[in-house]
Enzyme design. Structure first.
Site, mmCIF file in Angstrom:
data_model
loop_
_atom_site.group_PDB
_atom_site.id
_atom_site.type_symbol
_atom_site.label_atom_id
_atom_site.label_comp_id
_atom_site.label_asym_id
_atom_site.label_seq_id
_atom_site.Cartn_x
_atom_site.Cartn_y
_atom_site.Cartn_z
ATOM 1 C CD GLN A 138 36.531 16.101 -14.979
ATOM 2 O OE1 GLN A 138 35.928 15.825 -16.007
ATOM 3 N NE2 GLN A 138 36.742 15.200 -14.024
ATOM 4 C CD1 TRP A 147 32.415 24.770 -19.971
ATOM 5 C CD2 TRP A 147 33.880 23.719 -21.276
ATOM 6 N NE1 TRP A 147 32.786 23.605 -19.342
ATOM 7 C CE2 TRP A 147 33.675 22.939 -20.127
ATOM 8 C CE3 TRP A 147 34.782 23.253 -22.240
ATOM 9 C CZ2 TRP A 147 34.324 21.723 -19.914
ATOM 10 C CZ3 TRP A 147 35.431 22.038 -22.038
ATOM 11 C CH2 TRP A 147 35.197 21.296 -20.880
ATOM 12 C CD GLU A 185 28.165 21.451 -17.350
ATOM 13 O OE1 GLU A 185 28.406 20.410 -17.968
ATOM 14 O OE2 GLU A 185 28.793 22.506 -17.547
ATOM 15 C CG ASN A 202 37.456 20.204 -17.728
ATOM 16 O OD1 ASN A 202 38.158 19.335 -18.193
ATOM 17 N ND2 ASN A 202 36.216 19.949 -17.372
ATOM 18 C CG ASP A 203 34.737 20.904 -14.286
ATOM 19 O OD1 ASP A 203 34.986 21.660 -15.229
ATOM 20 O OD2 ASP A 203 33.704 20.213 -14.232
ATOM 21 C CG PHE A 244 32.526 13.521 -17.076
ATOM 22 C CD1 PHE A 244 33.602 13.117 -17.857
ATOM 23 C CD2 PHE A 244 31.416 14.052 -17.729
ATOM 24 C CE1 PHE A 244 33.579 13.234 -19.251
ATOM 25 C CE2 PHE A 244 31.382 14.183 -19.109
ATOM 26 C CZ PHE A 244 32.465 13.781 -19.874
ATOM 27 C CB SER A 245 33.232 17.106 -12.199
ATOM 28 O OG SER A 245 34.146 17.848 -12.954
ATOM 29 C CD1 TRP A 287 41.333 19.093 -20.265
ATOM 30 C CD2 TRP A 287 41.321 20.925 -21.548
ATOM 31 N NE1 TRP A 287 40.077 19.668 -20.179
ATOM 32 C CE2 TRP A 287 40.046 20.798 -20.954
ATOM 33 C CE3 TRP A 287 41.551 22.027 -22.406
ATOM 34 C CZ2 TRP A 287 39.010 21.690 -21.184
ATOM 35 C CZ3 TRP A 287 40.506 22.905 -22.630
ATOM 36 C CH2 TRP A 287 39.265 22.734 -22.026
ATOM 37 C CG ASP A 345 29.342 17.522 -12.755
ATOM 38 O OD1 ASP A 345 30.096 16.683 -13.266
ATOM 39 O OD2 ASP A 345 28.863 18.486 -13.383
HETATM 40 C C1 FRU Z 1 31.790 21.199 -16.317
HETATM 41 C C2 FRU Z 1 31.734 19.802 -16.893
HETATM 42 C C3 FRU Z 1 31.114 18.842 -15.884
HETATM 43 C C4 FRU Z 1 31.683 17.523 -16.299
HETATM 44 C C5 FRU Z 1 33.067 17.895 -16.731
HETATM 45 C C6 FRU Z 1 33.615 17.051 -17.837
HETATM 46 O O1 FRU Z 1 32.797 21.992 -16.857
HETATM 47 O O2 FRU Z 1 31.020 19.799 -18.108
HETATM 48 O O3 FRU Z 1 29.708 18.870 -15.851
HETATM 49 O O4 FRU Z 1 31.673 16.588 -15.259
HETATM 50 O O5 FRU Z 1 33.010 19.249 -17.135
HETATM 51 O O6 FRU Z 1 34.976 17.263 -18.037
#
Ligand code: FRU
Length: 490
Positions: free
Chosen positions: A55, A303, A223, A38-39, A98-99, A36, A168
């Site tokens: 991420q 999301w 965020e 994400n950011d 996290f980010s 997986w 973040d």
């Molecule tokens: C945004 C977020 C950030 C956080 C990260 C966690 O998509 O929610 O705020 O740091 O993803 O994976």
């Protein structure tokens, strides 16, 4: 020294990543090596290469056990995996790294600043993630977490600010050699704010001020803030949770927004615009290239639809193509990064093609394309439609209604069978009787840059590769100039 957890993640990524055939991945959009993502995180230039972290949960196609994956590139188009940079292996980040962001220090080290999340049992018995800011120093491959982590915690926050939603960090160096950082925060009432911090050395931080704050007019928690100067303006980008819809500008739920202000002017959430009007775009982050360009990259996913990785998937999630930003006439304009043009091949060009019932053009088809279409119409034109990734069964369409100033993106017939949102209406300026659309197509996505980048829209596509047709349609008098390049990125 890489911890056992990090070594395990790197070995797993390498082994599983090698099992994924290149054709199963996008041609030039970055995915995780496996699992997986994400950011985008830590987007920076270091030791002659662009570094892009993300991420990552290497072990699953769902969010969890958040590590930092790591890739690098010479040109922002072709990426190579470096191996995970951070694992959630410390007490202060055991619930996730996290980010965050990265930059090169004057002494040659690469600095990462990220949010460490630690699960804490609260008085009512519930578990909640306490969020603090942490740093790590590295050489572009290995990163050592700072002994004194966290460098910012609850006690550093201003009155009322929530330590549970404090994340973040995006940092930069000022011309005087000191550092600044913006972080996302909840004001304590469920609404977002961006806090500004300063540091002489990246490890001693002090709260400075609230850079911007929601009074309820721009969603709930904000965020992934980013803040920079461009074209004589100050620009703040946000990823907004829990947004109420606002005309065609914002849809319900997670959105991204850009706020622009002059020097000395406060940011006003009322003037916020969408960074991308498509279906799959969140958590953008920017960096400045050595030649002074401001480049943005985002998670190309949303999301709400991100929980549906197909059971057979070995990776899930990808990032957008990096985009060059320009700030002009109070707007942020985005364009595909110019390096992409190096991969253009086999041009096919048409001028002034009259559009009618169904117009197909010899040589205008494909899966990995850089396609520019200049539409022109006259009084009496009801609509113009472009169908992409068209085969016997599927297609993705862009339909312009000149009278309404709306361009509709519709991927309901693109092959995705999930009961999620598949269409968006994009507000465009049709007053001039022409509209330029630049479309970047990759195996599993479409990115649209409209009117010189005033509006952008990103969407994931799951259309089988052999369905690569393109057709044009118009009701009423309309013409198109078409310029197509294949993108040969290997
Ligand atoms: C945004 C977020 C950030 C956080 C990260 C966690 O998509 O929610 O705020 O740091 O993803 O994976």
């Amino acid at each position: 020294m890489a911890s056992q957890m990090l070594q395990k993640a790197r070995a797993y990524e390498k082994e599983r990543g090698a099992q994924i055939r290149p054709r199963e991945r996008p041609g030039f959009h970055l995915t995780g090596e496996t699992g997986w993502i994400n950011d985008p995180n830590g987007f920076s230039f270091y030791k002659g290469a662009y570094h892009l972290f993300y991420q990552s949960n290497p072990y699953d196609t769902h969010w969890g056990a958040i590590h930092w994956g790591h890739a690098k590139s010479a040109d922002l188009v072709r990426w190579e995996y470096v191996g995970a940079a951070l694992a959630p292996d410390m007490p202060y980040d055991g619930a996730g790294c996290f980010s965050g962001s990265a930059l090169e220090l004057p002494d040659g080290r690469h600095l990462i600043m990220y949010t460490g999340v630690q699960d804490v049992r609260r008085e009512d018995g519930s578990l909640r993630g306490l969020q603090t800011q942490c740093v790590a120093f590295g050489d572009g491959v290995d990163y050592e977490k700072f002994q004194g982590n966290p460098v910012l915690a609850a006690g550093d926050l201003p009155e009322g600010a929530s330590p549970w939603d404090f994340r973040d960090p995006k940092l930069w160096r000022e011309p005087d050699g000191t550092y600044r950082m913006v972080a996302a925060n909840d004001r304590g009432d469920g609404r977002g704010q961006v806090l500004l911090f300063e540091s002489p050395d990246t490890v001693h931080w002090k709260y400075l001020s609230v850079l911007a704050q929601s009074r309820g007019e721009l969603g709930q928690m904000w965020e992934c803030p980013d803040y920079f100067r461009l074209g004589g303006k100050r620009v703040l980008t946000l990823s907004v949770m829990g947004m109420e819809p606002r005309g065609l500008e914002f849809h319900p739920g997670h959105n991204t927004a850009v706020l622009i202000a002059g020097e000395g002017e406060a940011f006003s959430a009322e003037g916020a615009r969408s960074l991308d009007y498509g279906l799959d775009f969140y958590a953008p982050q920017t960096m400045e290239t050595p030649d002074g360009r401001r480049i943005l990259v985002a998670w190309m996913q949303n999301w709400a639809a991100s929980g549906f990785a197909p059971p057979e998937a070995r990776y899930f999630g990808q990032l957008t193509l990096p985009r060059e930003l320009e700030c002009r006439e109070g707007r942020l304009l985005q364009k595909p990064v110019r390096e992409l043009e190096r991969y253009r091949a086999r041009p096919v060009v048409y001028a002034n093609v009259p559009l009618g019932e169904e117009t197909g053009l010899e040589g205008i088809r494909g899966v990995m394309l850089d396609l520019t279409v200049r539409l022109r119409w006259e009084e009496g034109c009801g609509s113009i439609r472009i169908a992409l990734r068209k085969g016997g069964v599927h297609e993705t369409t862009l339909t312009l209604s000149p009278g309404q100033g709306i361009l509709r993106l519709d991927r309901s017939r693109s092959g995705c069978l999930l009961d999620v949102v598949h269409t968006r209406d994009i507000p465009v300026d049709t007053g001039k009787g022409t509209l330029e659309l630049r479309l970047i197509l990759d195996r599993f996505s479409l990115e649209l840059f409209c009117d010189g980048g005033k509006q952008c829209a990103s969407a994931l596509l799951t259309t089988p590769e052999q369905e690569d047709g393109i057709s044009f349609y118009a009701q009423g008098p309309a013409w198109a100039d078409v310029e197509k390049y294949d993108l040969d990125v290997r």
